[in-house]
Design a protein around this motif. Structure first.
Motif, PDB file in Angstrom:
ATOM      1  N   UNK A  37       0.969  -1.316   0.190  1.00 20.96           N
ATOM      2  CA  UNK A  37       0.067  -0.146  -0.042  1.00 20.96           C
ATOM      3  C   UNK A  37       1.047   1.237  -0.007  1.00 20.96           C
ATOM      4  N   UNK A  38       0.333   2.354   0.033  1.00 19.28           N
ATOM      5  CA  UNK A  38       0.750   3.637   0.162  1.00 19.28           C
ATOM      6  C   UNK A  38       1.885   3.743   1.335  1.00 19.28           C
ATOM      7  N   UNK A  39       3.116   4.237   1.210  1.00 13.73           N
ATOM      8  CA  UNK A  39       3.965   4.437   2.473  1.00 13.73           C
ATOM      9  C   UNK A  39       4.591   2.971   2.946  1.00 13.73           C
ATOM     10  N   UNK A  40       4.593   2.073   2.058  1.00 10.98           N
ATOM     11  CA  UNK A  40       5.093   0.882   2.542  1.00 10.98           C
ATOM     12  C   UNK A  40       6.238   0.700   2.091  1.00 10.98           C
ATOM     13  N   UNK A  41       7.048  -0.473   2.457  1.00  9.14           N
ATOM     14  CA  UNK A  41       8.358  -0.605   1.817  1.00  9.14           C
ATOM     15  C   UNK A  41       8.479  -0.897   0.414  1.00  9.14           C
ATOM     16  N   UNK A  43       6.836  -0.844  -3.822  1.00 12.44           N
ATOM     17  CA  UNK A  43       6.252   0.325  -4.760  1.00 12.44           C
ATOM     18  C   UNK A  43       4.613  -0.105  -4.428  1.00 12.44           C
ATOM     19  N   UNK A  44       3.820   0.912  -4.247  1.00  7.84           N
ATOM     20  CA  UNK A  44       2.525   0.658  -4.129  1.00  7.84           C
ATOM     21  C   UNK A  44       1.808  -0.087  -5.342  1.00  7.84           C
ATOM     22  N   UNK A  45       0.978  -1.141  -4.819  1.00  3.33           N
ATOM     23  CA  UNK A  45       0.595  -2.170  -5.794  1.00  3.33           C
ATOM     24  C   UNK A  45       1.199  -3.229  -6.330  1.00  3.33           C
ATOM     25  N   UNK A  46       2.346  -3.322  -5.877  1.00  2.00           N
ATOM     26  CA  UNK A  46       3.193  -4.539  -6.459  1.00  2.00           C
ATOM     27  C   UNK A  46       3.028  -5.360  -5.149  1.00  2.00           C
ATOM     28  N   UNK A  47       3.563  -6.912  -5.379  1.00  2.00           N
ATOM     29  CA  UNK A  47       2.989  -8.060  -4.552  1.00  2.00           C
ATOM     30  C   UNK A  47       4.178  -8.007  -3.463  1.00  2.00           C
ATOM     31  N   UNK A  48       3.390  -7.991  -2.239  1.00  2.00           N
ATOM     32  CA  UNK A  48       4.261  -8.442  -1.126  1.00  2.00           C
ATOM     33  C   UNK A  48       4.392  -9.945  -0.993  1.00  2.00           C
ATOM     34  N   UNK A  49       3.327 -10.643  -1.305  1.00  2.00           N
ATOM     35  CA  UNK A  49       3.150 -11.995  -1.243  1.00  2.00           C
ATOM     36  C   UNK A  49       2.052 -12.498  -1.770  1.00  2.00           C
ATOM     37  N   UNK A  50       2.155 -13.669  -2.757  1.00  2.00           N
ATOM     38  CA  UNK A  50       1.227 -14.172  -3.381  1.00  2.00           C
ATOM     39  C   UNK A  50       1.307 -15.839  -3.824  1.00  2.00           C
ATOM     40  N   UNK A  51       0.399 -16.689  -3.837  1.00  2.00           N
ATOM     41  CA  UNK A  51       0.584 -17.922  -4.260  1.00  2.00           C
ATOM     42  C   UNK A  51      -0.410 -18.144  -5.473  1.00  2.00           C
ATOM     43  N   UNK A  52      -0.221 -19.063  -6.097  1.00  2.00           N
ATOM     44  CA  UNK A  52      -0.759 -19.501  -7.480  1.00  2.00           C
ATOM     45  C   UNK A  52      -0.376 -21.227  -7.747  1.00  2.00           C
ATOM     46  N   UNK A  53      -1.330 -21.547  -8.347  1.00  2.00           N
ATOM     47  CA  UNK A  53      -1.081 -22.967  -8.663  1.00  2.00           C
ATOM     48  C   UNK A  53      -1.238 -23.371  -9.864  1.00  2.00           C
ATOM     49  N   UNK A  54      -0.380 -24.328 -10.207  1.00  2.00           N
ATOM     50  CA  UNK A  54      -0.527 -24.897 -11.779  1.00  2.00           C
ATOM     51  C   UNK A  54      -0.591 -26.271 -11.736  1.00  2.00           C
ATOM     52  N   UNK A  55      -1.879 -26.933 -12.187  1.00  2.00           N
ATOM     53  CA  UNK A  55      -1.986 -28.254 -12.193  1.00  2.00           C
ATOM     54  C   UNK A  55      -1.893 -28.800 -10.674  1.00  2.00           C
TER      55      UNK A  55
END
Length: 131
Positions: A37-41, A43-55
């Motif tokens: 978010x704004x004023x965090x380490x 760039x605003x909008x970039x991914x702090x952490x995410x998970x995804x799955x493939x098969x």
């Protein structure tokens, strides 16, 4: 030990990469995403952490806000066993576009059709046709 998950570190392209990978493979989805978010380490909008799955294989990724002297290397790659020639041809075309070919898509002594490529995000993939 509970489990082991493949972790991918990007610099501002994590969400784009996840969307790209999940669009290429059936039974794939982004399962969670949190953004700076704004004023965090980061760039605003970039991914702090995410998970995804493939098969059914889970991956975790982040956008590092720290510039590193390293990136992905072909010594670690994602190995995909394809069921059909159409599938391996499609994945080769898609994943190698904007990236590079380490071993061209052709017959080898260990596989009737195989390739080793680096995608546009720098992630290495080995594709083989199930015999």
């Amino acid at each position: 030990m509970q489990k082991i998950t493949t972790f991918l570190m990007f610099e501002g392209k994590a969400e784009e990469a996840m969307n790209y990978y999940t669009s290429l493979f059936e039974d794939s989805e982004i399962t969670s995403i949190s953004r700076y978010g704004a004023n965090e380490a980061g760039k605003e909008g970039t991914v702090i952490q995410a998970t995804f799955s493939i098969k059914g294989q889970e991956f975790m990724c982040i956008d590092s806000y720290v510039k590193h002297e390293f990136s992905f290397t072909p010594s670690i790659s994602l190995y995909v066993t394809c069921d059909t020639e159409e599938e391996i041809d499609r994945l080769f075309e898609s994943l190698s576009q904007g990236g590079g070919v380490l071993m061209p898509l052709e017959a080898y002594p260990f596989s009737k059709k195989f390739c080793w490529i680096v995608d546009k995000f720098g992630v290495s993939w080995q594709l083989t046709l199930l015999s």
